[in-house]
Each structure stands twice: as C-alpha cells, then as structure tokens.
Design an enzyme around this catalytic site. Structure first.
Site, mmCIF file in Angstrom:
data_model
loop_
_atom_site.group_PDB
_atom_site.id
_atom_site.type_symbol
_atom_site.label_atom_id
_atom_site.label_comp_id
_atom_site.label_asym_id
_atom_site.label_seq_id
_atom_site.Cartn_x
_atom_site.Cartn_y
_atom_site.Cartn_z
ATOM 1 N N ASP A 167 54.446 36.399 47.026
ATOM 2 C CA ASP A 167 53.839 35.074 46.997
ATOM 3 C C ASP A 167 54.901 34.136 46.437
ATOM 4 O O ASP A 167 55.402 34.366 45.326
ATOM 5 C CB ASP A 167 52.605 35.114 46.077
ATOM 6 N N GLU A 181 39.783 46.220 44.916
ATOM 7 C CA GLU A 181 41.140 46.443 44.407
ATOM 8 C C GLU A 181 41.105 47.329 43.152
ATOM 9 O O GLU A 181 41.983 48.172 42.943
ATOM 10 C CB GLU A 181 41.813 45.107 44.094
ATOM 11 N N PHE A 213 40.217 42.096 58.315
ATOM 12 C CA PHE A 213 38.926 41.419 58.336
ATOM 13 C C PHE A 213 39.166 39.918 58.410
ATOM 14 O O PHE A 213 39.984 39.398 57.642
ATOM 15 C CB PHE A 213 38.207 41.680 57.000
#
Ligand code: 2GW
Ligand code: MN
Length: 295
Positions: free
Chosen positions: A268, A245, A63
C-alpha cells in the site's frame, strides 16, 4: 542465517543502514524457522519455475459485491497483464449482480467464471462469506478444474509480475503494515473466547487475508477451519477483531505455510518503508471509505 539470507535478496544494499532493524525483525529473511521460503525478488529463477509448473492450472478467486463491483475491471485487467502470464488461469468471480459485470477480453488459456452470490447486509459478513463460498467451491467444483487456488481482495491491482513463484501447498502473505513489527504487537485475536484466539508467544507473522493460496485440497481444509471458527464465534455472539483475517492467522499459526510471500505481494503506497520493497506487485487501491462502505 539471517545475514546469509540477506545477501541473496535485493536487500544487500540495505544491510548497513538497516542493521538495527534486521537484527530484531523477521522483515528481510528469506527462510522461516520451519524452512519455508519467503519470496522476495531475486531469490528465485523464474525460468526454472515456469518449467516446473507448466502443466498446472491456477485459479484466482475474488468477491465483488455491492459497490465493490467497481474494482473488478481494474483488478482483472491488471491480472491479465501480470498474473501468471503464459499459464492456464481460471478466474472465479463472485458477485451479486452478474448482469452488471463487463467481461474483459482475456488472453489465450484464460477463462472467467462469473458466479452469483447473495450480498450480506453487514460488510463484516460480506468479507467472511468468502470462507463459506470457498469451502463449497473447493469441495465440489475446483478439484476437477484447477491445481492451485489464489484468493484475493478485489480492491487491489497488480502492478508488477506475480507468477508461479507464489505457488505452494499453503501460502500466506506478510501484512505490509506488520513486517517490521514485533510479534507482541501483531493484531491477532487476543480474546480467549474466540476461535481465532492466538496466545502471546504463538504465531510467526501477521498475514493479510487480501492474498493467500494453496492447492485446492489445502484451501478446502483452510476455509473449512476458518468457516467453522466464524460460525462457532457467531453462536457465542462474538466476532474476531479482523474477521476472517483473524481466523486465517489462527490457522496459519498452527498449520504453518509451506511458502510465505513478502510484502512485495501486498503493498500500500500510503505505508512507510516503501523503499525497502523493490517490487510492488499487488497494490491496494485507495478508496473513499465513507462513500464505498456506506450501505
Ligand atoms: C467491505 C468493507 C466495508 C464495506 C463493504 C465491503 C465489501 C467487501 C463489499 O461491499 N463488497 C465486497 O465484495 N467486499 C469484498 O470483501 C471484496 O472482495 C473486498 O476486497 C473484501 C474485503 O473487504 P475490504 O477490501 O474492504 O477489506 P480490507 O481492505 O480492509 O481488508 C482486510 O480486512 C478484511 C477483514 O476486515 C479482510 O480480511 C480482507 O481480506 C483484508 O485484506
Ligand atoms: Mn481490501
């Protein structure tokens, strides 16, 4: 089992220094208690797997609405370099401004479908809308087009190989911030009133919704369950702590993944313990939250 498992992976070196951690945590296992593999570098033979999956077509669903369109170029370019190279791939990109999207040049056997979606006002709804779109897509269109579907956040880039080793019936990725964390501290939805509720003592890993996948049939079931949960919560005027989530984690707690991806598959660079992760295959793009999230 744990000690044996560790020898298989790249974590061998780490065994001494991390004995205290490994003793307690699910972190560096290569097999879940229900005998699903946990994918780390070094535990699979890519040549064998490439041959097994050579006739399969893999979808990548993403998306990119509103300001997040800016992430799409780097996302797709990095996918061309690292995602399922050599296999048949179809990208399913949903955006609110089809005309604004520049289509990158794609390698052979790879196609891009750009599809229009309405942009929700609230960001929480943008993120959750993906489940509704997935439900329709996996019911109507995808069964004729692909075998496996991988669903991803767009604010990410591929930084290393991601291939058919991730394919399976139901696949989820361990959240990189939680691989050393005790289940009691997982950020599951803990309010009983929510459909995403997971009681203490249940659930195995904290999965991140930025990367998961499975067969079209399984993603249809998963997205339908999550979407129903989201709608039921909305009727009660509540929203799960981490939106879809939370619902994904609920689903996976009771429909266990047949394959689990280690944090190599969502990393990350701001997180601690990066030295335990040899290959950083799919990386969060650092963003200015205040700027990108204002509406
Ligand atoms: C999201 C938050 C605030 C403002 C806007 C948006 C937004 C998200 C947007 O304007 N346009 C858009 O296309 N998105 C899509 O939703 C995009 O694909 C993005 O990657 C995804 C999830 O939003 P994101 O990446 O900002 O959320 P994260 O990185 O904090 O991710 C985790 O938590 C989310 C739920 O709150 C989701 O479960 C996500 O899958 C998780 O990785
Ligand atoms: Mn994200």
């Amino acid at each position: 089992l744990t000690e044996k498992s560790i020898e298989l992976g790249h974590c061998e070196r780490k065994l001494e220094s991390n004995k205290n951690i490994i003793g307690r945590k699910a972190a560096l296992q290569v097999l879940t208690p229900w005998l699903a593999p946990i994918i780390w570098d070094g535990i699979y033979d890519l040549n064998v797997l490439n041959d097994q999956f050579k006739d399969k077509t893999i979808g990548l669903f993403v998306f990119a609405v509103k300001k997040y369109i800016r992430f799409l170029g780097p996302f797709l370019e990095s996918a061309e370099r690292y995602f399922m190279v050599g296999h048949k791939v179809r990208y399913y990109v949903f955006t609110d401004k089809v005309a604004e999207v520049q289509k990158p040049k794609l390698a052979e056997k790879r196609v891009l479908s750009l599809m229009e979606v309405t942009a929700d006002q609230r960001w929480q709804d943008v993120s959750m809308r993906r489940m509704q779109v997935l439900t329709n897509l996996t019911r109507e269109q995808l069964p004729q087009e692909i075998d496996y579907l991988v669903c991803a956040d767009v604010d990410m880039v591929f930084g290393d190989h991601v291939g058919v080793e991730i394919l399976g019936d139901r696949v989820a990725t361990i959240h990189p911030g939680y691989f050393l964390v005790e289940p009691h501290s997982f950020s599951y939805e803990r309010r009983q009133i929510s459909e995403a509720f997971i009681p203490y003592g249940h659930g195995d890993f904290y999965y991140m919704a930025a990367f998961y996948g499975g067969t079209v049939e399984e993603i249809y079931k998963l997205s339908t369950a999550c979407q129903n949960g989201i709608v039921a919560d909305k009727k009660k005027n509540i929203e799960a702590v981490w939106q879809e989530e939370s619902h994904l984690n609920k689903y996976m707690a009771y429909n266990k993944p047949t394959k689990v991806l280690s944090p190599e598959y969502i990393w990350d660079t701001d997180l601690p313990n990066g030295d335990m992760i040899k290959r950083k295959r799919f990386l969060a793009v650092h963003k200015n939250h205040a700027e990108i999230r204002n509406r």
